[in-house]
Write an enzyme that holds these catalytic residues in place. Structure first.
Site, PDB file in Angstrom:
ATOM      1  CD  GLU A  98     -10.305  -2.221  -8.208  1.00  0.00           C
ATOM      2  OE1 GLU A  98      -9.153  -2.202  -7.920  1.00  0.00           O
ATOM      3  OE2 GLU A  98     -11.508  -2.126  -7.850  1.00  0.00           O
ATOM      4  CD  GLU A 130      -2.956  -0.921  -0.023  1.00  0.00           C
ATOM      5  OE1 GLU A 130      -3.109   0.081  -0.534  1.00  0.00           O
ATOM      6  OE2 GLU A 130      -3.760  -2.054   0.137  1.00  0.00           O
ATOM      7  CG  ASP A 135      -5.884  -7.609  -7.787  1.00  0.00           C
ATOM      8  OD1 ASP A 135      -4.737  -7.791  -6.990  1.00  0.00           O
ATOM      9  OD2 ASP A 135      -6.490  -6.777  -7.491  1.00  0.00           O
ATOM     10  CD  GLU A 165     -14.637  -5.485  -1.572  1.00  0.00           C
ATOM     11  OE1 GLU A 165     -13.610  -5.686  -1.188  1.00  0.00           O
ATOM     12  OE2 GLU A 165     -14.998  -5.028  -2.796  1.00  0.00           O
TER      13      GLU A 165
END
Length: 566
Positions: free
Chosen positions: A377, A123, A263, A356
């Site tokens: 996304e 992050e 991902d 989610e």
């Protein structure tokens, strides 16, 4: 190895999916967005950004993130004005010279990383390091139109200091980094040795750019070694799992998918090639992508399978998968991208947001995964597909997304998480990526429809977007632009370029590479006016392939024997 044949229950499951895809999905699109409405929507998205950004600056700054319902703030990552750093290149993209310059100046004077905080390597890299580097590249370059005259590389110096504080995380036997590191003291002796594939494999862009700018190769080297460490431990099917022990190299979760925990590993393989021209990343991406399309893709959805056996373990659409069609646009694989985006967007239409988790067996929201934390996304893929096709249905989709956010997520000082997509219950939290990505991609979508006038579409460089949506330019300093063929999702009316086919350079048996492999499927289109040397062989995404060498021979990447136990 041939693809596993589904059992009778699985055949019924995929039949249900096809019914769902062919009925509900095709009725999901709204009436067409007019040019005037596209302009209004672009302005509305700009207002959404400033509603949230001003809310943060007035009520939360310099804390990390905004509490948009109670109009407060919280430190969620490291306590260094996270949302402001994440918003810098969006301010520049919107042409807000005054606030961009003021923000850069404040950060240069006030930010420091010599703090006793343990932070996420992933992050911190994608949000803070990427935000600093992107803003530095914009603020220091006259060609961007946003150069700050008084700027003197303060953000670059901060970025280098931060990255050096993250380096101890990479000191592991596998080269795969720890998930967390203390910015002052390094890795804690009790730090977990388990990290996600995305956490270890999504650092190459930011660290690679930093190496090019500082002329210090260490940053690029450690992140490439991390990718090699993960890929060397792939299964014989060329699949990677979700979590791995960074000391032993053993997979602690063997579920392979394109969503949660994996991902952006796929994303950065292709983007590192596009930005840096390093063909090692391209070769790995092609093998990984071919395996994903072979074993994970059940048109138009993606499932999770055991990385060793390819047995389906989790028939679930999770919202992080929605980036995949956008990545396929960059790879030139448009047709499956269109179909999957339509399926993913149908879930948004059903609930007003993407939960989610959406269970593909029950066609309902997955228990415990009912929230929508303002994820970008689906907007990202919508932008890329509109850019590649100019199909107006993607403007319709963008309009629906704006309407949902405005009607159900808008809060007094910003935009709230949705804790339950079926009841649209709000939660008092706003992730920094809402300003870095969600509204950015929506604004770019409608600006493209109006007739773009922004840094990305009309600026001096081609830009790669990081997984946090930060703008990384393919400048001569960063990108070996003459050394590879790039496809940036640009719209063109020309026909497909000729492609040759090569067998996979990893598969020992050509039959193992099915029709879904990158070689057979990809038809790469290049921007109008692109010129390449007549002596340059082009095959799909590959330039200058040497089919006589195996992947391992060319790059020294081989299997780790211990990773193949069932």
């Amino acid at each position: 190895m041939a693809a596993l044949k589904p059992s009778l229950p699985m055949l019924s499951f995929f039949f249900l999916l096809s019914l769902y895809s062919n009925t509900f999905i095709h009725t999901a699109l709204a009436d067409g967005v007019t040019p005037e409405e596209a302009k209004q929507l672009r302005n509305e998205v700009r207002e959404m950004f400033y509603h949230a950004f001003n809310g943060y600056m007035e009520h939360a700054f310099p804390l990390d993130e905004l509490r948009p319902q109670s109009c407060g703030g919280e430190d969620s990552l490291g306590g260094y004005a996270l949302t402001l750093i994440d918003s810098l290149d969006t301010l520049a993209l919107l042409g807000d010279r005054d606030r961009f310059a003021a923000s850069v100046e404040w950060i240069g004077k006030n930010l420091q990383f010599d703090i006793n905080k343990t932070v996420s390597v992933f992050e911190t890299t994608i949000r803070v390091l990427g935000g600093l580097l992107s803003a530095h590249l914009i603020a220091s370059d006259y060609a961007t139109g946003m150069k700050i005259p008084t700027y003197n590389n303060e953000l670059l110096n901060l970025a280098e200091d931060l990255a050096r504080r993250l380096l101890p995380a990479f000191d592991t036997p596998s080269g795969i980094p720890f998930g967390s590191v203390n910015l002052m003291h390094g890795v804690d002796e009790h730090e977990s040795k388990i990290t996600s594939t995305a956490g270890g494999g999504t650092l190459t862009l930011e660290f690679g750019v930093l190496s090019r700018l500082t002329k210090d190769p260490i940053f690029e080297q450690v992140t490439k070694n991390a990718v090699r460490g993960l890929w060397a431990r792939r299964s014989r099917l060329n699949l990677v799992g979700a979590h791995i022990n960074v000391f032993t190299g053993e997979w602690t979760q063997k579920d392979a998918g394109i969503g949660t925990s994996i991902d952006s590993f796929y994303e950065y393989l292709l983007k590192a090639y596009l930005l840096f021209g390093d063909e090692e990343y391209l070769f790995i991406f092609q093998e990984a992508y071919a395996a994903a399309m072979h074993y994970l893709y059940n048109d138009p959805w993606y499932v999770e399978v055991n990385m060793d056996s390819a047995a389906v373990v989790w028939p679930l659409f999770n919202s992080l998968q929605a980036f995949w069609p956008g990545l396929q646009v960059l790879a030139g694989d448009i047709d499956p991208a269109i179909r999957s985006h339509t399926a993913f967007f149908s879930v948004w239409k059903r609930y007003g947001f993407t939960p989610e988790g959406f269970n593909l067996a029950t066609l309902s929201v997955q228990h415990g995964q009912r929230s929508y934390p303002l994820r970008p996304e689906l907007m990202e893929s919508t932008y890329w597909l509109y850019k590649a096709t100019r199909d107006p249905k993607y403007l319709d989709a963008g309009r629906d997304m704006v309407a949902s956010l405005q009607y159900s997520a808008r809060c007094p000082c910003g935009f709230c998480h949705i804790s339950d997509v079926e009841f649209h219950k709000q939660e008092d939290h706003m992730e920094s990526f809402f300003l870095a990505e969600t509204v950015k991609y929506l604004w770019l979508l409608f600006d493209l429809a109006v007739g773009p006038d922004n840094l990305v579409e009309n600026g001096p460089y081609k830009y790669i977007f990081s997984t946090e949506g930060h703008l990384l330019p393919a400048t001569p300093e960063i990108s070996l632009v003459q050394e590879h063929c790039s496809y940036f999702g640009a719209y063109c009316n020309t026909g497909n370029m000729g492609n040759e086919s090569h067998a996979s350079d990893v598969a020992s048996n050509p039959q193992e590479t099915n029709d879904g492999s990158l070689y057979g499927r990809v038809r790469t289109r290049f921007p109008s006016g692109s010129t390449f040397s007549d002596s340059t062989p082009i095959s799909g995404l590959i330039k200058g392939v040497c089919p006589g060498l195996t992947h391992g021979q060319k790059f020294g990447i081989s299997y780790v024997a211990s990773s193949h136990s069932s």
